[in-house]
Design a protein around this motif. Sequence first.
Motif, PDB file in Angstrom:
ATOM      1  N   GLY A  67       0.913  -1.160  -0.185  1.00 51.62           N
ATOM      2  CA  GLY A  67      -0.059   0.012  -0.075  1.00 51.62           C
ATOM      3  C   GLY A  67       1.149   1.383  -0.057  1.00 51.62           C
ATOM      4  O   GLY A  67       1.611   1.352  -0.963  1.00 51.62           O
ATOM      5  N   GLN A  68       0.499   2.066   0.986  1.00 56.20           N
ATOM      6  CA  GLN A  68       1.726   3.439   1.207  1.00 56.20           C
ATOM      7  C   GLN A  68       2.803   3.131   2.055  1.00 56.20           C
ATOM      8  O   GLN A  68       3.477   3.996   2.288  1.00 56.20           O
ATOM      9  CB  GLN A  68       0.587   4.424   1.566  1.00 56.20           C
ATOM     10  CG  GLN A  68      -0.379   4.842   0.539  1.00 56.20           C
ATOM     11  CD  GLN A  68       0.379   5.159  -0.470  1.00 56.20           C
ATOM     12  OE1 GLN A  68       0.878   6.126  -0.865  1.00 56.20           O
ATOM     13  NE2 GLN A  68      -0.515   4.829  -1.657  1.00 56.20           N
ATOM     14  N   LYS A  69       2.865   1.850   2.604  1.00 50.90           N
ATOM     15  CA  LYS A  69       3.774   1.591   3.592  1.00 50.90           C
ATOM     16  C   LYS A  69       5.129   1.062   2.880  1.00 50.90           C
ATOM     17  O   LYS A  69       5.517   0.245   2.078  1.00 50.90           O
ATOM     18  CB  LYS A  69       3.512   0.479   4.526  1.00 50.90           C
ATOM     19  CG  LYS A  69       4.377  -0.004   5.590  1.00 50.90           C
ATOM     20  CD  LYS A  69       4.064  -0.968   6.489  1.00 50.90           C
ATOM     21  CE  LYS A  69       5.075  -1.309   7.445  1.00 50.90           C
ATOM     22  NZ  LYS A  69       4.656  -2.569   8.286  1.00 50.90           N
ATOM     23  N   SER A  70       6.379   1.682   3.129  1.00 56.12           N
ATOM     24  CA  SER A  70       7.696   1.321   2.786  1.00 56.12           C
ATOM     25  C   SER A  70       8.045   0.222   3.339  1.00 56.12           C
ATOM     26  O   SER A  70       8.234   0.245   4.662  1.00 56.12           O
ATOM     27  CB  SER A  70       8.585   2.564   2.817  1.00 56.12           C
ATOM     28  OG  SER A  70       8.511   3.536   1.951  1.00 56.12           O
ATOM     29  N   LEU A  71       8.522  -1.101   2.899  1.00 55.83           N
ATOM     30  CA  LEU A  71       8.885  -2.188   3.434  1.00 55.83           C
ATOM     31  C   LEU A  71      10.453  -2.252   3.838  1.00 55.83           C
ATOM     32  O   LEU A  71      10.684  -3.097   4.330  1.00 55.83           O
ATOM     33  CB  LEU A  71       8.289  -3.363   2.685  1.00 55.83           C
ATOM     34  CG  LEU A  71       7.040  -3.451   2.459  1.00 55.83           C
ATOM     35  CD1 LEU A  71       6.486  -4.806   1.492  1.00 55.83           C
ATOM     36  CD2 LEU A  71       6.231  -3.461   3.801  1.00 55.83           C
ATOM     37  N   VAL A  72      11.136  -1.310   3.345  1.00 53.44           N
ATOM     38  CA  VAL A  72      12.591  -1.431   3.553  1.00 53.44           C
ATOM     39  C   VAL A  72      12.948   0.011   3.844  1.00 53.44           C
ATOM     40  O   VAL A  72      12.794   1.142   3.136  1.00 53.44           O
ATOM     41  CB  VAL A  72      13.230  -1.622   2.108  1.00 53.44           C
ATOM     42  CG1 VAL A  72      14.808  -1.896   2.121  1.00 53.44           C
ATOM     43  CG2 VAL A  72      12.845  -2.957   1.223  1.00 53.44           C
ATOM     44  N   GLN A  73      13.795  -0.013   4.982  1.00 56.16           N
ATOM     45  CA  GLN A  73      14.270   1.229   5.588  1.00 56.16           C
ATOM     46  C   GLN A  73      15.834   1.267   5.665  1.00 56.16           C
ATOM     47  O   GLN A  73      16.435   0.490   6.170  1.00 56.16           O
ATOM     48  CB  GLN A  73      13.791   1.423   6.824  1.00 56.16           C
ATOM     49  CG  GLN A  73      12.129   1.626   6.930  1.00 56.16           C
ATOM     50  CD  GLN A  73      11.712   2.938   6.179  1.00 56.16           C
ATOM     51  OE1 GLN A  73      12.510   3.713   6.196  1.00 56.16           O
ATOM     52  NE2 GLN A  73      10.422   2.795   5.793  1.00 56.16           N
ATOM     53  N   PRO A  74      16.508   2.276   5.153  1.00 55.14           N
ATOM     54  CA  PRO A  74      17.895   2.477   5.372  1.00 55.14           C
ATOM     55  C   PRO A  74      18.224   2.947   6.788  1.00 55.14           C
ATOM     56  O   PRO A  74      17.590   3.812   7.216  1.00 55.14           O
ATOM     57  CB  PRO A  74      18.324   3.114   4.156  1.00 55.14           C
ATOM     58  CG  PRO A  74      17.514   3.954   3.915  1.00 55.14           C
ATOM     59  CD  PRO A  74      16.087   3.116   4.275  1.00 55.14           C
ATOM     60  N   LYS A  75      19.392   2.955   7.311  1.00 55.31           N
ATOM     61  CA  LYS A  75      19.873   3.553   8.463  1.00 55.31           C
ATOM     62  C   LYS A  75      21.375   3.870   8.362  1.00 55.31           C
ATOM     63  O   LYS A  75      22.287   3.205   7.871  1.00 55.31           O
ATOM     64  CB  LYS A  75      19.532   2.797   9.704  1.00 55.31           C
ATOM     65  CG  LYS A  75      20.154   3.579  11.181  1.00 55.31           C
ATOM     66  CD  LYS A  75      19.791   2.749  12.216  1.00 55.31           C
ATOM     67  CE  LYS A  75      20.118   3.346  13.457  1.00 55.31           C
ATOM     68  NZ  LYS A  75      19.849   2.654  14.712  1.00 55.31           N
ATOM     69  N   ALA A  76      21.883   5.365   8.511  1.00 57.41           N
ATOM     70  CA  ALA A  76      23.279   5.678   8.136  1.00 57.41           C
ATOM     71  C   ALA A  76      23.573   5.877   9.556  1.00 57.41           C
ATOM     72  O   ALA A  76      23.319   5.999  10.724  1.00 57.41           O
ATOM     73  CB  ALA A  76      23.135   6.984   7.594  1.00 57.41           C
ATOM     74  N   PHE A  77      25.114   5.551   9.669  1.00 60.18           N
ATOM     75  CA  PHE A  77      26.104   5.743  10.839  1.00 60.18           C
ATOM     76  C   PHE A  77      27.266   6.587  10.395  1.00 60.18           C
ATOM     77  O   PHE A  77      27.508   6.829   9.417  1.00 60.18           O
ATOM     78  CB  PHE A  77      26.532   4.391  11.321  1.00 60.18           C
ATOM     79  CG  PHE A  77      25.479   3.219  11.633  1.00 60.18           C
ATOM     80  CD1 PHE A  77      24.942   3.429  12.919  1.00 60.18           C
ATOM     81  CD2 PHE A  77      24.787   2.626  10.947  1.00 60.18           C
ATOM     82  CE1 PHE A  77      24.075   2.487  13.631  1.00 60.18           C
ATOM     83  CE2 PHE A  77      23.873   1.577  11.253  1.00 60.18           C
ATOM     84  CZ  PHE A  77      23.615   1.733  12.714  1.00 60.18           C
ATOM     85  N   TYR A  78      27.844   7.468  11.267  1.00 65.03           N
ATOM     86  CA  TYR A  78      28.958   8.007  11.314  1.00 65.03           C
ATOM     87  C   TYR A  78      30.263   7.243  11.190  1.00 65.03           C
ATOM     88  O   TYR A  78      30.530   6.403  12.163  1.00 65.03           O
ATOM     89  CB  TYR A  78      28.970   9.273  12.250  1.00 65.03           C
ATOM     90  CG  TYR A  78      27.965  10.298  12.186  1.00 65.03           C
ATOM     91  CD1 TYR A  78      28.070  11.512  11.397  1.00 65.03           C
ATOM     92  CD2 TYR A  78      26.724  10.089  12.953  1.00 65.03           C
ATOM     93  CE1 TYR A  78      27.031  12.231  11.287  1.00 65.03           C
ATOM     94  CE2 TYR A  78      25.706  11.143  12.872  1.00 65.03           C
ATOM     95  CZ  TYR A  78      25.912  12.230  11.944  1.00 65.03           C
ATOM     96  OH  TYR A  78      24.842  13.126  11.673  1.00 65.03           O
TER      97      TYR A  78
END
Length: 261
Positions: A67-78
Motif C-alpha cells: 500500500g503506502q507503507k515502505s517495506l525497506v528502511q535504510p539507516k546511516a552511521f557516522y
Amino acid sequence: MWKLFLKINLVAAFCFATVAEAQLFRTKDRMDNLEGFDNQKFSYGFYLAANNFDYKLVLDPKFGMNGQKSLVQPKAFYSFGAGLIGKFRLNDNFDLRIEPGLQFVEREIYFDTQSNDQFAAGTPANLPFTPRELTEADKLRTIKSTYVDIPLLIEVHGDRWYNSRPYAAAGINYMMNLQSNNKSEDDNEQGIFRTTASNFAWSAEVGIQFYFSRFKLTPGFRGTFMINNETVADNATTPPYWTSAISSAKSRAFMFVLKFE
C-alpha cells in the motif's frame, strides 16, 4: 562526564578564538601569512573526514511497498575517511584538485518484507518459492563498505580577507568499493548483500581556507551523490524478500573535511 566534555569544548573554543584572532584577524601590525603560497603551480597536502553515508532507495512498487507503507528502511552511521590532496593552479580564481582517499562506511538496511509471502505462487518478475519465516537476522543487513574515493574537482575561490579565503568546488568522483561482494555466488538468502564494485558520483563542497604562518587549514562541507545503482540483484531462485524489493540504491554522503596544506 558531560561537565568534563563541556569544559574541554570551552577550552578548545577559547584556544581557537585566541589563535584565530592573533593569526588571522588582527589588523594592527598584521602580516599576511603564506603570501606566495597560492601562486605555486602545484601544491599538496592531506585531509581527514568525518562522513555520514546513507542510501537513497527507490522501492519496487510490488515487492518493496505494501500500500503506502515502505517495506525497506535504510539507516546511516557516522564514520571517517582520510586522503591526499593534489592541487594544480589554473589562474587567480580557479584551481584543479584531485583528492584520492579512503572512506570507511557502515550502514544498515531493514527488510520488513514478510508480506511478500503473497507472491509465493510466482509472478512475471519472480519464480514460485516456498515462504519462510523471516527472523531478525534475515531482516537486518549490516553493510560495511570501504570506498577508494577519487574526486576530480574544480575549485573557485574569492579574494583573501586578512588570512582567510572562501571557496566552493564541484566535480566528479570514481569510487571503488573494496567490500562490494559483487563476485560472491551467495546472496541475501545466505546473509550477503551484494553491491557494485565500480561506481561514479558527483560532489559539491564549500568552506573557508585559513592561512597560518606554516600551513593552510581548510574546514569544509562536502556532499557526494552516487550516479549509478549500486544494487546487485539476488539470484533468480532467491525469494523476493530482499533486493527484489529495491529498484535502485544510490549512496549519498555528507562529510566534514579538514584539510592541511
